[in-house]
Design an enzyme around this catalytic site. Structure first.
Site, PDB file in Angstrom:
ATOM      1  N   CYS A   1       0.792  -1.233   0.000  1.00 29.87           N
ATOM      2  CA  CYS A   1       0.000   0.000   0.000  1.00 29.87           C
ATOM      3  C   CYS A   1       0.827   1.288   0.000  1.00 29.87           C
ATOM      4  O   CYS A   1       0.815   2.029  -0.978  1.00 29.87           O
ATOM      5  CB  CYS A   1      -0.935  -0.003   1.203  1.00 29.87           C
ATOM      6  SG  CYS A   1      -2.110  -1.370   1.148  1.00 29.87           S
TER       7      CYS A   1
HETATM    8  N1  LIG Z   1      -2.705  -6.100   1.571  1.00 27.04           N
HETATM    9  C1  LIG Z   1      -3.221  -5.103   2.249  1.00 27.04           C
HETATM   10  O1  LIG Z   1      -2.884  -4.879   3.398  1.00 27.04           O
HETATM   11  C2  LIG Z   1      -4.265  -4.204   1.633  1.00 27.04           C
HETATM   12  C3  LIG Z   1      -5.001  -3.353   2.472  1.00 27.04           C
HETATM   13  C4  LIG Z   1      -5.968  -2.539   1.922  1.00 27.04           C
HETATM   14  C5  LIG Z   1      -6.167  -2.536   0.543  1.00 27.04           C
HETATM   15  N2  LIG Z   1      -5.421  -3.357  -0.266  1.00 27.04           N
HETATM   16  C6  LIG Z   1      -5.701  -3.319  -1.696  1.00 27.04           C
HETATM   17  O2  LIG Z   1      -6.488  -4.453  -2.030  1.00 27.04           O
HETATM   18  C7  LIG Z   1      -6.170  -4.932  -3.348  1.00 27.04           C
HETATM   19  C8  LIG Z   1      -5.784  -6.394  -3.279  1.00 27.04           C
HETATM   20  O3  LIG Z   1      -4.599  -6.514  -2.528  1.00 27.04           O
HETATM   21  P1  LIG Z   1      -4.140  -7.853  -1.821  1.00 27.04           P
HETATM   22  O4  LIG Z   1      -3.066  -7.437  -0.845  1.00 27.04           O
HETATM   23  O5  LIG Z   1      -5.298  -8.618  -1.314  1.00 27.04           O
HETATM   24  O6  LIG Z   1      -3.493  -8.632  -3.048  1.00 27.04           O
HETATM   25  P2  LIG Z   1      -2.939 -10.131  -3.048  1.00 27.04           P
HETATM   26  O7  LIG Z   1      -1.816 -10.159  -4.009  1.00 27.04           O
HETATM   27  O8  LIG Z   1      -2.725 -10.601  -1.645  1.00 27.04           O
HETATM   28  O9  LIG Z   1      -4.152 -10.988  -3.616  1.00 27.04           O
HETATM   29  C9  LIG Z   1      -4.623 -10.887  -4.895  1.00 27.04           C
HETATM   30  C10 LIG Z   1      -5.158 -12.221  -5.345  1.00 27.04           C
HETATM   31  O10 LIG Z   1      -5.723 -12.037  -6.636  1.00 27.04           O
HETATM   32  C11 LIG Z   1      -5.428 -13.181  -7.419  1.00 27.04           C
HETATM   33  N3  LIG Z   1      -5.557 -12.848  -8.831  1.00 27.04           N
HETATM   34  C12 LIG Z   1      -4.691 -12.218  -9.651  1.00 27.04           C
HETATM   35  N4  LIG Z   1      -5.236 -12.061 -10.878  1.00 27.04           N
HETATM   36  C13 LIG Z   1      -6.478 -12.584 -10.821  1.00 27.04           C
HETATM   37  C14 LIG Z   1      -7.547 -12.711 -11.746  1.00 27.04           C
HETATM   38  N5  LIG Z   1      -7.440 -12.241 -12.983  1.00 27.04           N
HETATM   39  N6  LIG Z   1      -8.679 -13.313 -11.343  1.00 27.04           N
HETATM   40  C15 LIG Z   1      -8.818 -13.786 -10.080  1.00 27.04           C
HETATM   41  N7  LIG Z   1      -7.838 -13.702  -9.158  1.00 27.04           N
HETATM   42  C16 LIG Z   1      -6.695 -13.110  -9.531  1.00 27.04           C
HETATM   43  C17 LIG Z   1      -4.034 -13.556  -6.991  1.00 27.04           C
HETATM   44  O11 LIG Z   1      -3.753 -14.908  -7.325  1.00 27.04           O
HETATM   45  C18 LIG Z   1      -4.103 -13.303  -5.482  1.00 27.04           C
HETATM   46  O12 LIG Z   1      -4.510 -14.467  -4.782  1.00 27.04           O
HETATM   47  C19 LIG Z   1      -5.070  -4.002  -3.844  1.00 27.04           C
HETATM   48  O13 LIG Z   1      -5.639  -2.969  -4.577  1.00 27.04           O
HETATM   49  C20 LIG Z   1      -4.474  -3.447  -2.558  1.00 27.04           C
HETATM   50  O14 LIG Z   1      -3.889  -2.187  -2.760  1.00 27.04           O
HETATM   51  C21 LIG Z   1      -4.488  -4.209   0.255  1.00 27.04           C
END
Ligand SMILES: NC(=O)c1ccc[n+]([C@@H]2O[C@H](COP(=O)([O-])OP(=O)(O)OC[C@H]3O[C@@H](n4cnc5c(N)ncnc54)[C@H](O)[C@@H]3O)[C@@H](O)[C@H]2O)c1
Length: 419
Positions: free
Chosen positions: A260
């Site tokens: 983030c």
């Molecule tokens: N990690 C955090 O602490 C956090 C906190 C708040 C917001 N966010 C936001 O949330 C969003 C997701 O982040 P995250 O940390 O959960 O990501 P992540 O990488 O942990 O998870 C993403 C998942 O999406 C899957 N994926 C990728 N392409 C795909 C597709 N085409 N179809 C289906 N699945 C697919 C991946 O395999 C993975 O399991 C981002 O925008 C991030 O900025 C993250």
């Protein structure tokens, strides 16, 4: 029973699924990684905040399933999208994953379905980028289907505030879109905060992250000044934090990490340029924070010079903690990785110890046993709570502590150096 689908089973998607299943809702997680899907269907969690025992309870109760098959989205009432939104190599928003997935959702979209984007992104993404792609279904956003943005605020590893207890901000394309999204979340999280548009919700999330980035940059800058003035930044932050109002504690460190803070602010600076506007606080904070690993390398070099009469080149350095923050295994954008590269460039022989991160394949390293006496210098980069820092101070020859984990004031006896 109606189903809530969540596309993207990662740090955001899995806790969200856990919360909805905990509220008795049917949840379907959709992910492209077949191994993740298999693990989820066995009730095995790979996200630290969601214990496997709880996930398995939901799986056994038939409330939570996972799939790689987008076709199953047709049966859902709501589709929540929690996909990565990284920066490109040129540090511009890279929405490829999100938009490709949206193109996959469009042909499966059903009349009346609610789609909510949870990924962090710049204001305008939901309306300008996601809505037109979904409308390829033949259904119109706000009429044939509902569309909203609701940022995820989860802070992995945190126990006092969770996905369930942290208020959820929601902004829909139309009043009815907002109402539908509020209704959905109100059934599972403790408090829902309604805003007037998806853009307001998108910017809310960015403001929160920019606020942290700017304040961390401020203390990081002061930490560098304190180094010149011979003052202890930690003592100063502790003292300032005794003020009961008008001050919020932020700590210096070796740089920003995680998905983030190093990424999200630049989504806004990119969008701002379209309005002939330059977000100077964001750029300045980015510059100060990105410089921290370089500053930290020079501190290690100095400590070796003065504390051990050694040069960085040829010294054995143990990096203690490589995850981007304490007590998690996530190494994305971790400043420890940058520091390892810089130390290696400086000729140091670098090893690391991290109880949460067994391997760093891209660096060709694996976590080494914590034998501090085997190294010329141990540097505390991430302060995992399971480490015995008193023992570390006893056993190590030289310590450079960027987290104040050793709790020493000042550069005691030439052995413990601090940021
Ligand atoms: N990690 C955090 O602490 C956090 C906190 C708040 C917001 N966010 C936001 O949330 C969003 C997701 O982040 P995250 O940390 O959960 O990501 P992540 O990488 O942990 O998870 C993403 C998942 O999406 C899957 N994926 C990728 N392409 C795909 C597709 N085409 N179809 C289906 N699945 C697919 C991946 O395999 C993975 O399991 C981002 O925008 C991030 O900025 C993250």
């Amino acid at each position: 029973m109606s189903t809530i689908a969540i596309v993207g089973a990662g740090y955001v998607g899995v806790p969200l699924a856990h919360v909805f299943a905990g509220a008795g809702r049917n949840v379907l997680l959709v992910d492209v990684q077949a191994d993740r899907v298999e693990r989820l269907n066995r009730g095995e969690s790979y996200i630290e905040d969601v214990p496997s025992a709880e996930l398995k309870k939901h799986v056994d109760a038939g409330l939570l399933t996972a799939t790689t098959d987008y076709d199953e989205l047709r049966n859902a009432d709501a589709i929540l999208v929690a996909l990565p939104t990284p920066l490109s190599d040129q540090r511009e928003p890279d929405l490829t994953i999100l938009l490709d997935a949206t193109r996959e959702i469009a042909p499966r979209l059903q009349p009346g379905q609610l789609v909510v984007l949870e990924s962090t992104t710049y204001p305008g993404t939901t309306r300008e980028r996601v809505a037109p792609l979904l409308e390829a279904s033949g259904l119109k956003a706000g009429e044939g289907f509902h569309l909203a943005f609701s940022p995820e605020r989860v802070d992995p590893g945190r126990e006092d505030w969770t996905t369930k207890t942290t208020p959820k901000v929601v902004g829909g394309l139309t009043e009815e879109c907002t109402r539908r999204a509020v209704e959905l979340y109100a059934g599972a999280v403790d408090e829902v905060v309604e805003v007037s548009s998806p853009e307001a919700a998108e910017l809310t999330k960015l403001l929160e992250n920019i606020f942290r980035s700017v304040n961390i940059a401020l203390v990081n800058e002061l930490a560098q000044l304190c180094d010149r003035m011979g003052l202890d930044i930690w003592e100063v932050v502790d003292a300032a934090a005794t003020k009961p109002f008008g001050f919020m504690r932020f700590e210096p460190g070796p740089g920003l990490g995680g998905h983030c803070l190093p990424v999200d602010p630049f989504y806004l600076s990119w969008k701002a340029r379209q309005f002939d506007f330059y977000t100077e606080f964001i750029e300045l904070a980015g510059k100060v924070n990105q410089n921290m690993p370089y500053f930290c390398r020079s501190l290690i070099s100095q400590a070796l010079n003065h504390g051990a009469q050694r040069s960085l080149s040829g010294s054995k350095v143990l990096v203690l903690g490589v995850a981007y923050k304490a007590d998690v295994s996530d190494t994305r954008e971790s400043p420890a990785l940058k520091l390892i590269e810089l130390l290696r460039k400086g000729g140091a022989d670098v090893a690391y110890h991290d109880p949460h991160v067994p391997e760093l394949p891209r660096h060709g390293l694996s976590s080494q046993p914590l034998e501090p006496g085997d190294y010329d210098c141990v540097t505390v980069v991430t302060a995992h709570s399971s480490i015995d820092y008193e023992r570390l101070v006893e056993d190590a020859k030289l310590i450079v502590d960027f987290r104040n984990a050793t709790g020493r004031n000042g550069r005691v006896d030439g052995k413990v150096w601090k940021l």
